[in-house]
Write an enzyme that holds these catalytic residues in place. Structure first.
Site, mmCIF file in Angstrom:
data_model
loop_
_atom_site.group_PDB
_atom_site.id
_atom_site.type_symbol
_atom_site.label_atom_id
_atom_site.label_comp_id
_atom_site.label_asym_id
_atom_site.label_seq_id
_atom_site.Cartn_x
_atom_site.Cartn_y
_atom_site.Cartn_z
ATOM 1 N N HIS A 101 -47.986 -36.859 35.942
ATOM 2 C CA HIS A 101 -48.084 -36.345 34.576
ATOM 3 C C HIS A 101 -47.322 -37.251 33.607
ATOM 4 C CE1 HIS A 101 -44.314 -34.749 36.174
ATOM 5 N NE2 HIS A 101 -43.863 -34.686 34.928
ATOM 6 N N ASP A 103 -45.032 -36.513 30.165
ATOM 7 C CA ASP A 103 -44.367 -35.294 29.697
ATOM 8 C C ASP A 103 -45.030 -34.704 28.448
ATOM 9 O OD1 ASP A 103 -42.495 -35.170 31.745
ATOM 10 O OD2 ASP A 103 -41.129 -36.541 30.712
ATOM 11 N N HIS A 257 -45.606 -40.137 35.590
ATOM 12 C CA HIS A 257 -44.626 -40.093 36.675
ATOM 13 C C HIS A 257 -44.810 -38.830 37.500
ATOM 14 C CE1 HIS A 257 -42.872 -37.923 33.258
ATOM 15 N NE2 HIS A 257 -42.283 -37.161 34.162
ATOM 16 N N ARG A 271 -32.816 -33.295 31.848
ATOM 17 C CA ARG A 271 -33.766 -34.122 31.095
ATOM 18 C C ARG A 271 -33.710 -33.788 29.609
ATOM 19 N NH1 ARG A 271 -40.118 -33.400 32.006
ATOM 20 N NH2 ARG A 271 -39.993 -32.147 30.118
HETATM 21 C C1 SIN Z 1 -40.033 -34.993 35.155
HETATM 22 O O1 SIN Z 1 -41.114 -34.744 35.676
HETATM 23 O O2 SIN Z 1 -39.928 -35.137 33.947
HETATM 24 C C2 SIN Z 1 -38.799 -35.121 36.000
HETATM 25 C C3 SIN Z 1 -38.982 -36.009 37.150
HETATM 26 C C4 SIN Z 1 -37.958 -35.797 38.212
HETATM 27 O O3 SIN Z 1 -37.423 -34.690 38.367
HETATM 28 O O4 SIN Z 1 -37.678 -36.743 38.934
#
Ligand code: SIN
Length: 281
Positions: A101, A103, A257, A271
């Site tokens: 995905h 974000d 990612h 995050r």
């Molecule tokens: C995310 O998907 O924004 C976080 C990725 C992660 O937890 O490594």
């Protein structure tokens, strides 16, 4: 901190770099910020190992990139700092982060950058994060396919990923009804021009992209599946194994990612997500 003490070490020709010689806890001036920003534009995801900062300093760093996203509609957040999202898993299969995905593409102005600060790594290892360059996958498509998708528009929908889990929670129907009013499906170009570099990249992902406008269901499903599968090839990727306090910054305008869910035990990240512009072709 002077610019001279900073070293940007590429991790490969396609995506990823480590930045060394930087202590975020000491604060950064505008010249140092510009080094980080340029490294991000050049390498799409940058890693800053071993950063001893708290959620407040994390937020201060993120604010240098732009306005911060409102609190995430589903994930929890740090007490007193609603913009700092907690991404926490217990390796018990209750994950929804291991699908590729970009974000919050379900928003009209999806994220420009995300900054992840590792808090807890799983005791037995695993839980790596993988990023893929959407420039590289777009550029690797055959010219005929690039022509075909050039002017297409896709619909991105919050419900696709989060709907079922929100619905299953307490008061799920009412919550989902509120979310759907606040976050209706949005349209983005399938090929996005990066507002700072001018490079083109794919802008679809399996998690939130529901359909391509104006195509039949069969056409839309097949084209989307083909583009996602193409963009998920290891040729365009970098993979990171985490240590506590490692920090990553990525550019959501040209990457996607996922977090690998191959672990058991506790994994926790903080995050902060920076609001981007309206995607254009
Ligand atoms: C995310 O998907 O924004 C976080 C990725 C992660 O937890 O490594």
């Amino acid at each position: 901190m002077t610019r001279n003490s900073i070293e940007v070490r590429p991790l490969g020709p396609v995506i990823g770099a480590e930045i060394h010689g930087l202590d975020l806890a000491a604060g950064i001036d505008s010249a140092v910020f510009e080094v980080i920003h340029q490294a991000l534009l050049d390498h799409l995801v940058v890693f800053l190992p071993d950063q001893h900062i708290g959620p407040g300093e994390h937020l201060v760093l993120a604010r240098q990139f732009g306005d911060i996203e409102p609190p995430h509609p589903v994930f929890g957040n740090v007490a007193g700092l609603p913009e700092v999202t907690i991404i926490e898993q217990h390796g018990d299969g209750s994950l929804y982060n291991d699908v590729w995905h970009t974000d919050v593409t379900f928003r009209e102005r999806p994220a420009m950058a995300s900054i992840l600060h590792c808090q807890v790594t799983p005791p037995g290892g695993g839980g790596d994060t993988l990023w893929s360059s959407l420039y590289a996958s777009y550029e690797a498509l055959s010219p005929g396919v690039r022509d075909m998708i050039e002017d297409l528009t896709a619909i991105h929908d919050y419900y696709m990923s989060f709907g079922p889990s929100v619905l299953a929670g307490e008061g799920g129907i009412q919550q989902l009804a509120r979310d759907i009013v606040e976050l209706p499906p949005v349209e983005h170009p399938v090929v996005r021009t990066h507002p700072e570099t001018g490079r083109k990249g794919l802008f679809v992902n399996r998690t939130f992209t529901k359909e391509i406008k104006g195509l039949s269901r069969i056409e839309s499903d097949h084209i989307l599946r083909m583009l996602c599968e193409f963009a998920e090839h290891p040729n365009y990727q970098v993979r990171r194994s985490w240590k506590p306090r490692d920090l990553a910054i990525w550019d959501n305008r040209c990457t996607m990612h996922l977090a690998s869910s191959d672990f058991s035990g506790h994994r926790m990240m903080h995050r902060v997500t920076v609001i981007g512009d309206r995607p254009f072709h």
